[in-house]
Design a protein around this motif. Structure first.
Motif, mmCIF file in Angstrom:
data_model
loop_
_atom_site.group_PDB
_atom_site.id
_atom_site.type_symbol
_atom_site.label_atom_id
_atom_site.label_comp_id
_atom_site.label_asym_id
_atom_site.label_seq_id
_atom_site.Cartn_x
_atom_site.Cartn_y
_atom_site.Cartn_z
ATOM 1 N N ASP A 37 0.830 -1.199 0.000
ATOM 2 C CA ASP A 37 0.000 0.000 0.000
ATOM 3 C C ASP A 37 0.867 1.254 0.000
ATOM 4 N N LEU A 38 0.214 2.392 -0.107
ATOM 5 C CA LEU A 38 0.925 3.666 -0.206
ATOM 6 C C LEU A 38 1.840 3.915 0.995
ATOM 7 N N GLY A 39 1.373 3.568 2.185
ATOM 8 C CA GLY A 39 2.196 3.751 3.380
ATOM 9 C C GLY A 39 3.469 2.932 3.323
ATOM 10 N N MET A 40 3.350 1.703 2.881
ATOM 11 C CA MET A 40 4.526 0.834 2.766
ATOM 12 C C MET A 40 5.501 1.361 1.721
ATOM 13 N N LEU A 41 4.962 1.785 0.596
ATOM 14 C CA LEU A 41 5.824 2.316 -0.460
ATOM 15 C C LEU A 41 6.531 3.596 -0.003
ATOM 16 N N ALA A 42 5.786 4.480 0.670
ATOM 17 C CA ALA A 42 6.383 5.724 1.156
ATOM 18 C C ALA A 42 7.460 5.426 2.194
ATOM 19 N N ALA A 43 7.187 4.472 3.083
ATOM 20 C CA ALA A 43 8.169 4.103 4.105
ATOM 21 C C ALA A 43 9.419 3.512 3.462
ATOM 22 N N ARG A 44 9.241 2.640 2.481
ATOM 23 C CA ARG A 44 10.397 2.053 1.794
ATOM 24 C C ARG A 44 11.253 3.130 1.136
ATOM 25 N N LEU A 45 10.593 4.078 0.494
ATOM 26 C CA LEU A 45 11.315 5.167 -0.150
ATOM 27 C C LEU A 45 12.079 5.991 0.883
ATOM 28 N N LEU A 46 11.397 6.366 1.969
ATOM 29 C CA LEU A 46 12.043 7.156 3.022
ATOM 30 C C LEU A 46 13.222 6.406 3.631
ATOM 31 N N SER A 88 14.972 3.933 2.478
ATOM 32 C CA SER A 88 16.044 3.742 1.506
ATOM 33 C C SER A 88 16.873 5.019 1.359
ATOM 34 N N LEU A 89 16.185 6.144 1.223
ATOM 35 C CA LEU A 89 16.888 7.421 1.085
ATOM 36 C C LEU A 89 17.683 7.719 2.355
ATOM 37 N N GLN A 90 17.061 7.565 3.528
ATOM 38 C CA GLN A 90 17.756 7.831 4.784
ATOM 39 C C GLN A 90 18.969 6.926 4.951
ATOM 40 N N SER A 91 18.808 5.667 4.635
ATOM 41 C CA SER A 91 19.906 4.714 4.786
ATOM 42 C C SER A 91 21.115 5.144 3.963
ATOM 43 N N GLU A 92 20.885 5.465 2.705
ATOM 44 C CA GLU A 92 22.002 5.884 1.855
ATOM 45 C C GLU A 92 22.564 7.228 2.302
ATOM 46 N N LEU A 93 21.696 8.160 2.616
ATOM 47 C CA LEU A 93 22.144 9.496 3.037
ATOM 48 C C LEU A 93 23.049 9.418 4.262
ATOM 49 N N PHE A 94 22.589 8.732 5.301
ATOM 50 C CA PHE A 94 23.362 8.703 6.541
ATOM 51 C C PHE A 94 24.571 7.772 6.455
ATOM 52 N N ARG A 95 24.503 6.740 5.621
ATOM 53 C CA ARG A 95 25.676 5.891 5.405
ATOM 54 C C ARG A 95 26.765 6.684 4.702
ATOM 55 N N ARG A 96 26.395 7.380 3.625
ATOM 56 C CA ARG A 96 27.385 8.169 2.896
ATOM 57 C C ARG A 96 27.898 9.323 3.750
ATOM 58 N N GLY A 97 27.006 9.927 4.534
ATOM 59 C CA GLY A 97 27.437 10.991 5.437
ATOM 60 C C GLY A 97 28.442 10.486 6.456
ATOM 61 N N VAL A 101 21.360 13.861 -1.673
ATOM 62 C CA VAL A 101 19.962 13.664 -2.089
ATOM 63 C C VAL A 101 19.805 13.978 -3.578
ATOM 64 N N ALA A 102 20.457 15.030 -4.043
ATOM 65 C CA ALA A 102 20.397 15.356 -5.472
ATOM 66 C C ALA A 102 20.990 14.216 -6.301
ATOM 67 N N ASP A 103 22.058 13.615 -5.810
ATOM 68 C CA ASP A 103 22.676 12.485 -6.500
ATOM 69 C C ASP A 103 21.722 11.292 -6.557
ATOM 70 N N ILE A 104 21.044 11.012 -5.455
ATOM 71 C CA ILE A 104 20.061 9.919 -5.415
ATOM 72 C C ILE A 104 18.944 10.199 -6.413
ATOM 73 N N GLU A 105 18.475 11.440 -6.446
ATOM 74 C CA GLU A 105 17.404 11.788 -7.382
ATOM 75 C C GLU A 105 17.864 11.674 -8.831
ATOM 76 N N ARG A 106 19.084 12.093 -9.111
ATOM 77 C CA ARG A 106 19.613 11.962 -10.478
ATOM 78 C C ARG A 106 19.678 10.491 -10.886
ATOM 79 N N ARG A 107 20.079 9.645 -9.953
ATOM 80 C CA ARG A 107 20.172 8.213 -10.234
ATOM 81 C C ARG A 107 18.788 7.634 -10.542
ATOM 82 N N HIS A 108 17.793 8.009 -9.741
ATOM 83 C CA HIS A 108 16.434 7.520 -10.000
ATOM 84 C C HIS A 108 15.912 8.040 -11.339
ATOM 85 N N ALA A 109 16.197 9.286 -11.645
ATOM 86 C CA ALA A 109 15.761 9.854 -12.928
ATOM 87 C C ALA A 109 16.419 9.123 -14.092
#
Length: 145
Positions: free
Chosen positions: A12-21, A23-32, A116-124
Motif C-alpha cells: 500500500d501507499l504507506g509501505m511504499l512511502a516508508a520504503r522510499l524514506l 532507503s533514502l535515509q539509509s544511503e544518506l546517513f551511510r554516505r554521510g 539527495v540530489a545524487d540519489i534523485e539523479r540516479r532515479h531519474a
C-alpha cells in the motif's frame, strides 16, 4: 492468499512511502558517515531537512516536520550538543530564539543536499527524466492533498 503475501505483492501507499524514506535515509546517513558525519542519526532529519541557513524558529521546524514540539525540542538539544546548531536571539523578536546552523551544520546541509540530489539523479536516470518528473509531481500532489 494471506495478508502478508498480498502486502508483499501489492504494497500500500504507506509501505511504499516508508520504503522510499528508509532507503533514502539509509544511503544518506551511510554516505554521510563515510565522510565524517557518523554522529548523525536519521531522526535528526526532522530538523536538518528544514533548517534554513539564516536560522529557523522552532515553531516553524515543528510545523514543517509534522512532529510535536517536545520531539523537535529533544532533537534540537541533541544537535546543539553535537555542534550542528545553536540557539540565538531572533533579531526580529527578542522574545523568540532562532535555531541557526553552525559551520558544521552548514557543512552537513550542503553535503546532504548533494547526496539527495545524487540519489534523485540516479532515479531519474533509471526511470527516465520524464517518468521521474511525473512521479515527483504526483507524489507532491498526494502529500499536499
Amino acid at each position: 492468499m494471506g495478508r502478508t503475501a498480498r502486502k508483499t505483492e501489492s504494497p500500500d501507499l504507506g509501505m511504499l512511502a516508508a520504503r522510499l524514506l528508509f532507503s533514502l535515509q539509509s544511503e544518506l546517513f551511510r554516505r554521510g558517515a563515510e565522510l565524517g558525519f557518523g554522529d548523525l542519526r536519521p531522526q535528526y532529519g526532522a530538523v536538518l531537512a528544514y533548517l534554513d541557513e539564516e536560522g529557523s524558529r522552532q515553531t516553524e521546524l515543528t510545523r514543517l516536520a509534522g512532529r510535536n514540539k517536545q520531539t523537535i525540542g529533544a532533537i534540537l538539544d541533541e544537535l546543539e550538543k553535537l555542534g550542528y546548531v545553536s540557539r540565538v536571539p531572533d533579531p526580529a523578536d527578542r522574545r523568540a530564539r532562532l535555531i541557526v546552523p553552525t559551520a558544521r551544520g552548514r557543512e552537513w546541509m550542503d553535503l546532504s543536499d548533494g547526496i539527495v540530489a545524487d540519489i534523485e539523479r540516479r532515479h531519474a536516470a533509471e526511470l527516465g527524466a520524464a517518468t521521474y518528473a511525473a512521479f515527483r509531481e504526483t507524489l507532491q500532489a498526494i502529500t499536499e492533498a
